[in-house]
Design a protein around this motif. Structure first.
Motif, PDB file in Angstrom:
ATOM      1  N   GLU A  44       0.887  -1.107  -0.102  1.00  0.00           N
ATOM      2  CA  GLU A  44       0.168  -0.025  -0.028  1.00  0.00           C
ATOM      3  C   GLU A  44       0.739   1.361  -0.009  1.00  0.00           C
ATOM      4  N   ASP A 127      -6.652   1.485   2.247  1.00  0.00           N
ATOM      5  CA  ASP A 127      -6.805   1.933   0.944  1.00  0.00           C
ATOM      6  C   ASP A 127      -7.850   2.868   0.726  1.00  0.00           C
ATOM      7  N   ARG A 165     -18.335  -6.403  -8.471  1.00  0.00           N
ATOM      8  CA  ARG A 165     -17.703  -6.413  -6.908  1.00  0.00           C
ATOM      9  C   ARG A 165     -19.336  -6.497  -6.170  1.00  0.00           C
ATOM     10  N   SER A 242      -5.985  -4.219  -5.615  1.00  0.00           N
ATOM     11  CA  SER A 242      -6.727  -5.178  -4.517  1.00  0.00           C
ATOM     12  C   SER A 242      -5.877  -6.403  -4.462  1.00  0.00           C
TER      13      SER A 242
HETATM   14  N1  LIG Z   1      -0.991  -7.609   6.486  1.00  0.00           N
HETATM   15  C1  LIG Z   1      -1.862  -7.921   5.421  1.00  0.00           C
HETATM   16  N2  LIG Z   1      -2.796  -6.898   4.943  1.00  0.00           N
HETATM   17  C2  LIG Z   1      -3.232  -7.393   4.092  1.00  0.00           C
HETATM   18  C3  LIG Z   1      -3.490  -8.723   3.070  1.00  0.00           C
HETATM   19  N3  LIG Z   1      -4.237  -8.521   2.129  1.00  0.00           N
HETATM   20  C4  LIG Z   1      -4.802  -7.363   2.321  1.00  0.00           C
HETATM   21  N4  LIG Z   1      -4.279  -6.549   3.178  1.00  0.00           N
HETATM   22  C5  LIG Z   1      -4.440  -5.184   3.504  1.00  0.00           C
HETATM   23  O1  LIG Z   1      -6.083  -5.296   3.992  1.00  0.00           O
HETATM   24  C6  LIG Z   1      -6.847  -4.159   3.339  1.00  0.00           C
HETATM   25  C7  LIG Z   1      -7.736  -4.734   2.536  1.00  0.00           C
HETATM   26  O2  LIG Z   1      -7.185  -5.362   1.372  1.00  0.00           O
HETATM   27  P1  LIG Z   1      -7.720  -5.218  -0.328  1.00  0.00           P
HETATM   28  O3  LIG Z   1      -6.774  -5.757  -1.131  1.00  0.00           O
HETATM   29  O4  LIG Z   1      -8.050  -3.762  -0.293  1.00  0.00           O
HETATM   30  O5  LIG Z   1      -9.116  -5.951  -0.153  1.00  0.00           O
HETATM   31  P2  LIG Z   1     -10.552  -5.628  -0.549  1.00  0.00           P
HETATM   32  O6  LIG Z   1     -10.831  -3.887   0.049  1.00  0.00           O
HETATM   33  O7  LIG Z   1     -11.500  -6.544   0.002  1.00  0.00           O
HETATM   34  O8  LIG Z   1     -10.381  -5.357  -2.101  1.00  0.00           O
HETATM   35  P3  LIG Z   1     -10.683  -4.246  -3.121  1.00  0.00           P
HETATM   36  O9  LIG Z   1     -11.836  -3.665  -2.742  1.00  0.00           O
HETATM   37  O10 LIG Z   1     -10.473  -4.809  -4.288  1.00  0.00           O
HETATM   38  O11 LIG Z   1      -9.714  -3.007  -2.705  1.00  0.00           O
HETATM   39  C8  LIG Z   1      -5.741  -3.291   2.831  1.00  0.00           C
HETATM   40  O12 LIG Z   1      -5.142  -2.300   3.723  1.00  0.00           O
HETATM   41  C9  LIG Z   1      -4.511  -4.017   2.354  1.00  0.00           C
HETATM   42  O13 LIG Z   1      -3.249  -3.613   2.239  1.00  0.00           O
HETATM   43  C10 LIG Z   1      -2.355  -9.598   4.116  1.00  0.00           C
HETATM   44  O14 LIG Z   1      -2.390 -10.821   3.607  1.00  0.00           O
HETATM   45  N5  LIG Z   1      -1.606  -9.051   5.055  1.00  0.00           N
END
Ligand SMILES: Nc1nc2c(ncn2[C@@H]2O[C@H](COP(=O)(O)OP(=O)(O)OP(=O)(O)O)[C@@H](O)[C@H]2O)c(=O)[nH]1
Ligand SMILES: [Mg+2]
Length: 268
Positions: A44, A127, A165, A242
Motif C-alpha cells: 500500500e 486503501d 464487485r 486489490s
Molecule cells: N498484513 C496484510 N494486509 C493485507 C493482506 N491482504 C490485504 N491486506 C490489506 O488489507 C486491506 C484490504 O485489502 P484489499 O486488497 O484492499 O481488499 P478489499 O478491500 O477487500 O479489495 P478491493 O475492494 O479490491 O480493494 C488493505 O489495507 C490491504 O493492504 C495480507 O495478507 N496481509
C-alpha cells in the motif's frame, strides 16, 4: 540527548508474534490508550502516508493522546512497511509491526491486537475504501461491545462499486447468512472490515480465521453483547491494487464452514 532518552524515542519496527492467535487481557495502567487501531497492509505504498495522516487527523480530534495506531505489514515488496516506519518519529502514536511467517488479512489484524494496549480494539483498511472520518462517528457510538461500519444500513452504501464487485459481495453475504444465520442476523454487514470492539470480547479466546474476514470470527467465537452500527459509503480504490485473489472465495467458504462447526459446538 541521553542514552535513556534516545532509547525511548527510538521505536523500531517490531516482529509480529507467532503461535496461537490469542489476544491477551491488559492490566489497566496510567497512560494506557483508549483505542488501538490496527491497519493491515500489503503493498500500500501509494496510500499509506496519506492514509495515516487522515487517520491521525480524525483521532486527534476525538481522542487526543488516547489512541495508538498499529500498522501490521506483511513485508510488502513495495516498501509500505519502510514508509510507515519512517513516519513513526513524527507520529508518536504510530507503531509498525512486520510479519514474515504468515499470510492472511484477518490473522494480521489479530497479530496487531496481540501487541496492543488499548481497552478498545479496532481495524480499518489502508486503501481509503473505509473513509477514515467514519472512525469519529464510530467512536461516538461505541458504548457497547462492538461497533460496525456498515454498507447496508444507516445511510451506508456501495458507492461507486461496479456490478461485478456488487455481485461478489452479495454472494458472499448470502453464503454467510446461510451458513451462520444467527451471527449474521446480528449485524447488517457481517463482512465489514472496519469495526471497533471492547478487548474483553475476545481476550483469552483462541481465534482461527482463514483469509480475509475477521468480523464473523469475532461474532461466532467472541462474547459479543450490545452491537451498534455506523453507515458509510464504500469507494472503489483510487490508488494501489486489490489483494483479493482467485482462491479467496474458496478460502472464505472453508472459513464459514469452520465457524459453523464452532457455532454448533458453542451451543451444545
Ligand atoms: N498484513 C496484510 N494486509 C493485507 C493482506 N491482504 C490485504 N491486506 C490489506 O488489507 C486491506 C484490504 O485489502 P484489499 O486488497 O484492499 O481488499 P478489499 O478491500 O477487500 O479489495 P478491493 O475492494 O479490491 O480493494 C488493505 O489495507 C490491504 O493492504 C495480507 O495478507 N496481509
Ligand atoms: Mg480494498
Amino acid at each position: 540527548m541521553s542514552l535513556e532518552h534516545s532509547c525511548r524515542e527510538f521505536r523500531p519496527t517490531v516482529l509480529a508474534p507467532t503461535g496461537p492467535l490469542i489476544v491477551p487481557a491488559v492490566i489497566a495502567e496510567p497512560g494506557q490508550p483508549e483505542l488501538s487501531l490496527v491497519v493491515p497492509t500489503l503493498n500500500e505504498a501509494e496510500n499509506i502516508a496519506d492514509f495515516l495522516a487522515a487517520v491521525r487527523r480524525t483521532l486527534d480530534a476525538c481522542l487526543p493522546g488516547r489512541y495508538e495506531v498499529i500498522v501490521v505489514d506483511d513485508d510488502s515488496a513495495d516498501g509500505t512497511g519502510v514508509i510507515a516506519a519512517g513516519l513513526m518519529e513524527s507520529f508518536p502514536q504510530l507503531r509498525v509491526v512486520s510479519r514474515h511467517q504468515e499470510a492472511g488479512l484477518a490473522a494480521a489484524v489479530i497479530r496487531g491486537w496481540q501487541l496492543s494496549r488499548g481497552r478498545t480494539l479496532g481495524t480499518i483498511n489502508a486503501d481509503f475504501q473505509h473513509p477514515p472520518a467514519v472512525l469519529a462517528t464510530m467512536w461516538e457510538r461505541h458504548t457497547g461491545s462492538l461497533t460496525v461500519a456498515t454498507r447496508h444500513s444507516d445511510g451506508g452504501g456501495l458507492g461507486d462499486w461496479g456490478v461485478r464487485r456488487r455481485i461478489l459481495s452479495w454472494g458472499a453475504n448470502r453464503i454467510g447468512r446461510c451458513l451462520l444465520p444467527e451471527a449474521c442476523a446480528r449485524v447488517s454487514d457481517p463482512l465489514s472490515g472496519c469495526y471497533l470492539l471492547r478487548r474483553e470480547v475476545i481476550a483469552g479466546i483462541e481465534l482461527r480465521p482463514l483469509g480475509y474476514k475477521s468480523l464473523l470470527e469475532i461474532l461466532v467465537r467472541g462474547n459479543v453483547r450490545e452491537i451498534h452500527e455506523c453507515g458509510y459509503q464504500m469507494h472503489e480504490r483510487e490508488r494501489g491494487y486489490s489483494k483479493v485473489r482467485a482462491l479467496q472465495p474458496l478460502q472464505y467458504l472453508r472459513h464459514m464452514l469452520r465457524l459453523r462447526a464452532a457455532a454448533r459446538e458453542r451451543k451444545t
